[in-house]
Design an enzyme around this catalytic site. Structure first.
Site, PDB file in Angstrom:
ATOM      1  N   THR A 248      62.763  29.574  43.714  1.00  0.00           N
ATOM      2  CA  THR A 248      62.534  30.435  42.550  1.00  0.00           C
ATOM      3  C   THR A 248      63.760  31.259  42.155  1.00  0.00           C
ATOM      4  OG1 THR A 248      60.213  30.590  43.132  1.00  0.00           O
ATOM      5  CG2 THR A 248      61.052  32.304  41.675  1.00  0.00           C
TER       6      THR A 248
ATOM      7  N   ILE B 192      61.987  35.675  47.308  1.00  0.00           N
ATOM      8  CA  ILE B 192      61.962  34.720  48.408  1.00  0.00           C
ATOM      9  C   ILE B 192      61.221  35.317  49.615  1.00  0.00           C
ATOM     10  CG2 ILE B 192      63.359  33.284  49.958  1.00  0.00           C
ATOM     11  CD1 ILE B 192      63.403  32.584  46.866  1.00  0.00           C
TER      12      ILE B 192
ATOM     13  N   ARG C 122      24.297  49.793  55.838  1.00  0.00           N
ATOM     14  CA  ARG C 122      24.295  50.764  54.746  1.00  0.00           C
ATOM     15  C   ARG C 122      22.865  50.967  54.237  1.00  0.00           C
ATOM     16  NH1 ARG C 122      26.399  55.083  52.110  1.00  0.00           N
ATOM     17  NH2 ARG C 122      26.201  54.879  49.849  1.00  0.00           N
TER      18      ARG C 122
ATOM     19  N   GLN D 277      17.543  41.886  46.891  1.00  0.00           N
ATOM     20  CA  GLN D 277      17.921  40.546  46.427  1.00  0.00           C
ATOM     21  C   GLN D 277      19.240  40.573  45.653  1.00  0.00           C
ATOM     22  OE1 GLN D 277      14.886  38.495  44.237  1.00  0.00           O
ATOM     23  NE2 GLN D 277      14.283  37.334  46.049  1.00  0.00           N
TER      24      GLN D 277
ATOM     25  N   GLN E 223      32.523  44.934  45.664  1.00  0.00           N
ATOM     26  CA  GLN E 223      31.318  45.323  44.933  1.00  0.00           C
ATOM     27  C   GLN E 223      30.137  45.552  45.883  1.00  0.00           C
ATOM     28  OE1 GLN E 223      31.611  45.914  41.722  1.00  0.00           O
ATOM     29  NE2 GLN E 223      29.499  46.615  41.508  1.00  0.00           N
TER      30      GLN E 223
ATOM     31  N   GLY F  18      30.473  48.723  47.538  1.00  0.00           N
ATOM     32  CA  GLY F  18      30.449  49.871  46.645  1.00  0.00           C
ATOM     33  C   GLY F  18      31.671  50.763  46.828  1.00  0.00           C
TER      34      GLY F  18
ATOM     35  N   GLU G 266      53.354  29.526  44.805  1.00  0.00           N
ATOM     36  CA  GLU G 266      53.394  28.082  45.077  1.00  0.00           C
ATOM     37  C   GLU G 266      52.715  27.275  43.976  1.00  0.00           C
ATOM     38  OE1 GLU G 266      53.448  28.325  49.864  1.00  0.00           O
ATOM     39  OE2 GLU G 266      53.345  26.355  48.968  1.00  0.00           O
TER      40      GLU G 266
END
Lengths: 385, 261
Positions: free
Chosen positions: A125, A156, A267, A278, A336, A339, A363
């Protein structure tokens, strides 16, 4: 899911897991926070024979193949993608030698790489050559028995930490990509210095630096294969290593799942563990299903490569693409599920989410992977006509 | 340099429970590990071999399953392993254990150094090292935190003391026991694990050792266990942390809450 791993593959997985749990997990937050290269961990991995996993036995390695390397990369990535990037970049830098080096070159470099005594970096690169690798401007001009390198390589991995570098430079500017060649450059060569050390969003345990060549003279024997082979060597190297990025994706996704489900079980909200809802269960189920699909794809492509498949560009691009997009999604979901706690540095998932992002970029960005896949599909249809 | 490491397989004490009926350890389902202090002994022996050449032999006395401990030692880089195993060894106290180990070490052959952990985490006696040295008739130095110098026939070591350390010069062969400050034990290597999988462990019995049967096992043990009992369980405790001031505040709050003050 049982992937019918051999006894030896399970041994490799267990050892990599032990390294991850005992050496990496306790220090990963500190490495991340302080932008610190994991020198001790790399040494420990060398001592455990993990650095030489993919190097042939005749050069001091274990002589294992792609699947074994993927298994090790996955386990290390579960703990820290910064460390696994340093580990995998070592393999990336070694592939040009492994695939195209002469016996002499292999004898000279591979044993030290296999023991972890010397680290390797791959230099392709540049500022104007990212996704379009053909845009490289670094030159190598033959002068007597030496090549003279001039130019700057950017971003690099293992930059300043490595001691052996495989570098792609133009030996014939007028020929464009066909005028590129690959070389080995050793640290300490006059005219070879380091520039900026990058301050990154994630994978902060890995070192990313500029390599600066200014009238850097290297012996003619350091040319890998022939002049003009540079671009092919780079592409074959990336073809071989790309699957490892997929394995990183599987690892970090699994690591995030393991963290978030453990947290969620303990939790309590509305008087019960959040895993009893659910809404949370379904997120977790999707996370694991997608990760398992990514793992199955990575393992089967690795197995195809190990069985001698010749043309695996499309397959390895698909594995990289799917596993790393999955990693981004799953690590985001893990935050998520946890939380507010997931967002805090006290827990490792926010780091996993930051780390995962690079997998979609380096890559070959996932957009480039899609190009590779689509072009190969179209070519196949054209051939059928 | 030929080094012998004495190791012991012990129950992982973080998972030990005592049976209320028999007052003995519940061994079922408790994982066995190499005594952690012996891990430092193994590491130091391997480092000495890396510097000075030679071989490292690990020896243990125990039931056949102690083979697992020896194999783990091989996976770390130990060259040879010897298991002393015989019904005649059963019930040995530290004296009878040291007798068998000394006999076993003599059987293994010429050596320059014997290393062991300072003590085992199950018995915690720290006696087997010095007793074995005595039976072998060689010098003994305990609590080594550093090996400073090794030369033919002698070595200089640092012995950890309550305040500071002693620098001790000893002739070789000698027996030393090591403390955790000496090194950081390495993880197994893949080549080591593969070697461990296939290694055949030499087992020596009482007959092989040409040992005096009256000095072995329960018969050879001067220690008599009169009674085993678990300590009476203490009530609920809580460890306080923080500065002294913070801890005192917590104590005051708790006492007030219970209307004691």
């Amino acid at each position: 899911m049982d992937y019918m791993l051999t006894e030896e593959q399970i041994m490799i997985r267990d050892l990599a897991r032990q390294v991850a749990e005992e050496k990496i997990v306790p220090v990963r937050a500190e490495l991340d926070e302080q932008n610190k290269f994991p020198t001790d961990i790399m040494k420990a991995m060398g001592q455990a024979d993990l650095m030489g996993l993919f190097i042939p036995e005749e050069y001091g390695g274990l002589g294992k193949k792609v699947l074994e390397l993927c298994i090790a990369v996955e386990e290390i990535s579960k703990a820290c993608v910064g460390v696994s990037t340093s580990y995998a970049a070592n393999a990336l830098g070694t592939y040009p030698l492994l695939l195209y080096g002469t016996d002499e070159q292999k004898k000279k470099y591979l044993p030290d790489i296999a023991t972890g005594k010397r680290l390797v970096a791959f230099g392709l690169t540049e500022a104007n050559a990212g996704s379009d690798a053909s845009g490289i401007q670094t030159t190598a001009k033959l002068d007597g028995n030496e090549y003279v390198l001039n130019g700057t390589k950017q971003w690099i991995t293992n930059g300043i930490e490595a001691e052996i570098y495989t570098i792609v430079a133009l030996t014939n500017r007028s020929k464009g990509p066909r005028g590129a060649s690959a070389f080995v450059v050793e640290k300490g060569t006059p005219g070879f210095t380091f520039g900026k050390k990058e301050n990154k969003m994630g994978i902060r345990a890995s070192s990313t630096t500029e390599l600066i060549f200014s009238d850097c003279r290297i012996p003619k024997e350091n040319l890998i294969a022939k002049e003009g082979m540079g671009f092919i060597i780079a592409m074959k190297t990336l073809d071989s290593s790309r699957i490892g990025v997929g394995a990183q994706g599987v690892g970090v996704a699994q690591g995030a799942i393991d963290e978030s489900i453990r947290f969620a079980k303990g939790r309590i909200q509305f008087g019960q563990p959040v895993t009893s809802f659910q809404a949370v269960q379904h997120i977790l189920a999707d996370m694991q299903t997608q990760t398992e699909a990514a793992r199955a794809l990575v393992y089967s492509v690795a197995r195809a490569m190990d069985s001698g498949a010749k043309d695996f560009s499309r397959a390895s691009a698909m594995a990289k693409l799917f596993a790393t997009d999955t990693a981004m999604k799953v690590t985001t979901d893990a935050v998520q599920v946890m939380g507010g706690s997931g967002y805090m540095k006290e827990y490792p998932v926010e780091k996993m989410m930051r780390d995962a992002k690079i997998l979609q970029i380096y890559e070959g960005t996932n957009q480039i992977q899609r190009n590779v896949i689509a072009l190969d599909m179209i070519r196949e249809v054209s051939r059928q006509k | 340099m030929n080094i012998i490491v004495m190791i012991k397989q012990v129950p992982d004490t973080s998972e030990v429970r005592i049976s209320r009926e028999t007052n003995t350890l519940i061994r079922d389902g408790v994982p066995s590990i190499i005594n952690p202090y012996d891990m430092y002994a193994i590491e130091e022996a391997i480092r000495l071999r890396e510097q000075h050449g030679g071989t490292v032999t690990a020896v243990t006395m125990g039931p056949p399953q102690a083979t697992d401990a020896l194999k783990h030692a091989v996976s770390m880089g130990v060259d040879n392993v010897v298991l002393l195993s015989d019904r005649a060894f059963a019930g040995a106290d530290t004296w009878a254990t040291s007798y068998a180990l000394a006999k076993g070490i003599q059987k293994i052959g010429p050596f320059d150094l014997v290393i062991a952990g300072k003590q085992a985490i199950d018995g915690d006696t720290a006696q087997v090292g010095p007793e074995t040295a005595d039976m072998l008739g060689i010098p003994f130095v305990a609590y080594i935190r550093k090996i400073e110098k090794v030369e033919p026939g002698m070595m200089v070591v640092e012995r950890l003391m309550d305040e500071g350390y002693d620098v001790v010069e000893t002739t070789l062969p000698a027996l030393i026991t090591v403390v955790k400050e000496i090194n950081q034990p390495r993880l197994p290597s893949l080549k080591g694990k593969m070697k461990a999988k296939n290694i055949s462990v030499t087992t020596l019995t009482a007959v092989d050792l040409t040992a005096d049967e009256n000095k072995l096992g329960l018969k050879g043990s001067p220690t008599q266990v009169v009674k085993i009992f678990p300590p009476t369980p203490r009530g609920d405790r809580e460890m306080l942390s923080g500065t002294i001031g913070e801890q005192l505040d917590t104590v005051a709050k708790k006492l007030k809450k219970q209307a004691i003050i």
